[in-house]
Design a protein around this motif. Structure first.
Motif, mmCIF file in Angstrom:
data_model
loop_
_atom_site.group_PDB
_atom_site.id
_atom_site.type_symbol
_atom_site.label_atom_id
_atom_site.label_comp_id
_atom_site.label_asym_id
_atom_site.label_seq_id
_atom_site.Cartn_x
_atom_site.Cartn_y
_atom_site.Cartn_z
ATOM 1 N N LYS A 362 2.349 39.489 -0.422
ATOM 2 C CA LYS A 362 1.127 38.763 -0.804
ATOM 3 C C LYS A 362 0.749 39.048 -2.252
ATOM 4 C CE LYS A 362 -1.176 38.673 3.729
ATOM 5 N NZ LYS A 362 -2.378 39.170 4.447
ATOM 6 N N ARG A 366 0.483 36.588 -5.475
ATOM 7 C CA ARG A 366 -0.807 36.439 -6.172
ATOM 8 C C ARG A 366 -0.634 36.568 -7.672
ATOM 9 N NH1 ARG A 366 -4.469 39.195 -8.812
ATOM 10 N NH2 ARG A 366 -3.210 41.095 -8.643
ATOM 11 N N TRP A 410 -11.890 38.582 -7.975
ATOM 12 C CA TRP A 410 -10.963 39.607 -7.506
ATOM 13 C C TRP A 410 -11.221 40.917 -8.249
ATOM 14 C CZ3 TRP A 410 -7.099 38.546 -3.819
ATOM 15 C CH2 TRP A 410 -6.958 37.193 -3.482
ATOM 16 N N PHE A 421 -4.845 43.863 -0.169
ATOM 17 C CA PHE A 421 -4.695 43.020 1.016
ATOM 18 C C PHE A 421 -4.776 43.825 2.319
ATOM 19 C CE2 PHE A 421 -2.834 40.252 -2.235
ATOM 20 C CZ PHE A 421 -3.521 39.083 -1.964
ATOM 21 N N GLU A 425 -9.481 42.631 0.684
ATOM 22 C CA GLU A 425 -9.006 41.259 0.916
ATOM 23 C C GLU A 425 -8.123 41.185 2.170
ATOM 24 O OE1 GLU A 425 -10.404 39.189 -0.800
ATOM 25 O OE2 GLU A 425 -10.914 40.105 -2.727
ATOM 26 N N LYS A 427 -8.465 39.964 5.030
ATOM 27 C CA LYS A 427 -8.467 38.730 5.829
ATOM 28 C C LYS A 427 -7.805 37.549 5.113
ATOM 29 C CE LYS A 427 -12.622 39.970 8.439
ATOM 30 N NZ LYS A 427 -14.015 39.576 8.815
ATOM 31 N N VAL A 428 -7.387 37.760 3.871
ATOM 32 C CA VAL A 428 -6.793 36.674 3.083
ATOM 33 C C VAL A 428 -5.315 36.527 3.422
ATOM 34 C CG1 VAL A 428 -6.285 35.847 0.757
ATOM 35 C CG2 VAL A 428 -8.451 37.029 1.223
ATOM 36 N N GLU A 429 -4.904 35.301 3.718
ATOM 37 C CA GLU A 429 -3.512 35.021 4.061
ATOM 38 C C GLU A 429 -2.918 34.029 3.063
ATOM 39 O OE1 GLU A 429 -1.966 36.651 6.312
ATOM 40 O OE2 GLU A 429 -3.646 37.588 7.369
ATOM 41 N N ASN A 433 -6.039 30.085 3.871
ATOM 42 C CA ASN A 433 -7.306 30.256 4.587
ATOM 43 C C ASN A 433 -8.444 30.665 3.659
ATOM 44 O OD1 ASN A 433 -6.464 32.936 4.121
ATOM 45 N ND2 ASN A 433 -7.480 33.676 5.975
ATOM 46 N N ASP A 434 -8.123 30.956 2.404
ATOM 47 C CA ASP A 434 -9.111 31.307 1.389
ATOM 48 C C ASP A 434 -8.720 30.573 0.112
ATOM 49 O OD1 ASP A 434 -10.493 32.651 -0.778
ATOM 50 O OD2 ASP A 434 -10.867 34.329 0.594
ATOM 51 N N ARG A 436 -9.367 30.995 -2.835
ATOM 52 C CA ARG A 436 -9.055 31.813 -4.010
ATOM 53 C C ARG A 436 -7.565 32.135 -4.081
ATOM 54 N NH1 ARG A 436 -11.643 37.094 -3.322
ATOM 55 N NH2 ARG A 436 -11.065 36.666 -1.146
ATOM 56 N N TYR A 437 -6.850 31.884 -3.006
ATOM 57 C CA TYR A 437 -5.460 32.348 -2.897
ATOM 58 C C TYR A 437 -4.615 31.249 -2.256
ATOM 59 C CZ TYR A 437 -1.558 35.492 -1.661
ATOM 60 O OH TYR A 437 -0.333 36.094 -1.536
#
Length: 505
Positions: A362, A366, A410, A421, A425, A427-429, A433-434, A436-437
């Motif tokens: 991840k 990013r 961030w 992560f 963060e 919960k970010v996948e 689902n977010d 920002r990512y």
């Protein structure tokens, strides 16, 4: 002849100037356009901002003009979006309105003016192509069918690197062997084929043609002729080379892969039970009249570029970051050893039990997003966005890299820190689902290859870290991670030499 061409060009520029001034005045009264640098006739903002519209340069402009701004690139309107809220509007809320693709003079050549899936306009053809490609390429069933093949290819990389005495001393350009891995991963799915070595003559030819296609398509050299049509006569030589490369690639796909599967298919029943690889499904759709022969070849073209290159870039970035951050590499190795044990080589089902490995993947996606501006979007008709009017057929770029690297959203985004992560963060996948990512985009035109890319990344990076201590070459403390940007791509400028010292178990 050159003098005549120059005279026509100058006359065309003069006429275009008059037209641009008139159109600008008319449109200025009618539209509330996003902010941006003041354009000049004919050239727009091209002379001010240049050709290199990479994610970092567009980020600098966003800091000056805001989360949505407009560039006039010759005759093209380019709208850049740099906030999660506006990204959601483009990709999700108004996904239909902004669901088409812009093309340019070079991509028109390589995709047959949108006969593929990735670069076609939003509509019936895109829906049909997406449906036909989903079943043989982009489902969990495909992952389970081919994961053992991916694991075999990763094991082969480990074996080949161990056999190379240079790897543990002076180092090797690991990317070359990883490139073969990625071709084999995808050609197994497409054609039930693989290449035995980096020296395989067909692999060498295929790799060279795909590399030339990528160089020509991602270069900024042709932008002036794309932005200002009157200058296109000066692109004749460039476009001729593009056409030659395109024809040679498609002919190679046809002669050595597609026709070979057709011959094999003619000896067996083309029922669903008899279908063995992706191209069988594609050819079945072609036989039913859903797509034509050219569509088949352009599907192969999309997979060669969109699936192989982007995943390869991400693997290369991940290895580079792990080499430059030995403490992170150690933490990942400890997780692999602890959870799996030293005798168990990572397999696809293991990835879900390896949170730090997932976090490394991840974080790589990013900070080093392979497609930092996503694939450009377009609105076929006049639209509204962020309170502004967006003229029809504007090119819309979502600066996904800045969404994922903006310090307003961030914590210390410039730092390579997978722990984010697992902590703030968690919960970010990567599936969007977010907002920002968005390494794979989201919505109707998101990249369906996420379902293949994530397990391939996990298996490959995991096996390398399990089996080797990855280091910079002797005398260096780090490897060079200077970025090389393209029309909307991001990869390492110099393919790194890496020392891979085998571990003893």
């Amino acid at each position: 002849m050159d003098l005549l061409l120059l005279e026509k060009t100058l006359l065309g520029l003069f006429l275009a100037t008059i037209v641009a001034i008139v159109v600008s005045k008319l449109r200025g009264k009618r539209f509330r356009l996003p902010p941006g640098p003041l354009p000049v006739p004919v050239f727009g903002n091209w002379l001010q901002v240049g050709d290199d519209l990479n994610h970092r340069n567009l980020t600098d402009l966003a800091k000056k003009f805001g989360d949505i701004f407009l560039l006039r690139m010759g005759q093209r309107n380019l709208v850049v979006v740099s906030s999660p809220e506006l990204a959601k509007e483009v990709l999700h809320t108004q996904g239909v309105e902004f669901g088409s693709r812009t093309r340019n003079v070079v991509f028109d050549i390589f995709t047959g003016k949108g006969q593929d899936m990735v670069f076609t306009v939003y509509g019936e053809h895109w829906r049909k192509m997406r449906r036909i490609m989903t079943v043989p390429f982009f489902t969990n069933k495909v992952v389970q069918q081919y994961r053992t093949g991916w694991e075999f290819e990763a094991a082969s990389v480990v074996e080949d690197v161990k056999k190379n005495p240079e790897a543990a001393t002076n180092g090797i350009v690991l990317r070359r062997r990883l490139q073969l891995l990625m071709y084999n991963n995808m050609y197994r799915i497409m054609f039930d084929r693989r290449f035995d070595s980096e020296d395989d003559p067909l692999f060498v030819k295929l790799k060279a043609l795909n590399g030339e296609r990528s160089r020509l398509a991602q270069s900024f050299e042709y932008n002036y002729g794309d932005f200002i049509p009157i200058l296109r006569p000066f692109l004749r030589g460039y476009l001729k080379i593009c056409k030659e490369v395109k024809e040679r690639r498609l002919q190679l796909f046809k002669d050595y892969f597609v026709d070979e599967r057709k011959k094999l298919a003619s000896t067996k029943s083309m029922s669903n039970e008899g279908l063995k690889c992706a191209i069988d499904h594609i050819l079945d759709a072609q036989q039913k009249g859903e797509i034509n022969d050219d569509n088949v070849l352009y599907i192969v073209e999309n997979i060669n570029v969109a699936a192989i290159e982007t995943t390869l870039w991400s693997i290369e970035w991940a290895i580079a970051e792990l080499v430059n951050h030995p403490e992170i590499q150690r933490k990942l190795r400890i997780e692999l050893d602890t959870v799996l044990g030293p005798a168990h080589q990572i397999t696809e089902p293991d990835i879900q039990n390896l949170p730090y490995l997932q976090a490394v993947i991840k974080e790589t996606l990013r900070l080093r997003m392979a497609i930092p501006l996503l694939v450009p979007h377009m609105n076929l008709h006049d639209a509204k966005l962020g309170g502004y009017d967006i003229p029809a057929e504007s090119k819309i770029l979502v600066n996904a890299w800045w969404l994922a690297n903006n310090p307003a959203n961030w914590k210390n985004p410039e730092e390579y820190r997978p722990e984010r992560f697992l902590e703030e963060e968690s919960k970010v996948e990567a599936n969007g689902n977010d907002f920002r990512y968005l390494p794979f985009g989201v919505g109707r035109r998101s990249c369906p290859g996420i379902i293949l890319a994530l397990p391939i990344l996990g298996i490959t990076v995991g096996r390398l870290v399990q089996n080797f201590e990855l280091l910079p070459p002797p005398g260096q403390s780090k490897i060079d991670t200077t970025e090389k940007g393209g029309q909307f791509s991001l990869h390492i400028l110099k393919h790194s030499t890496i020392v891979a010292k085998p571990r003893s178990f």
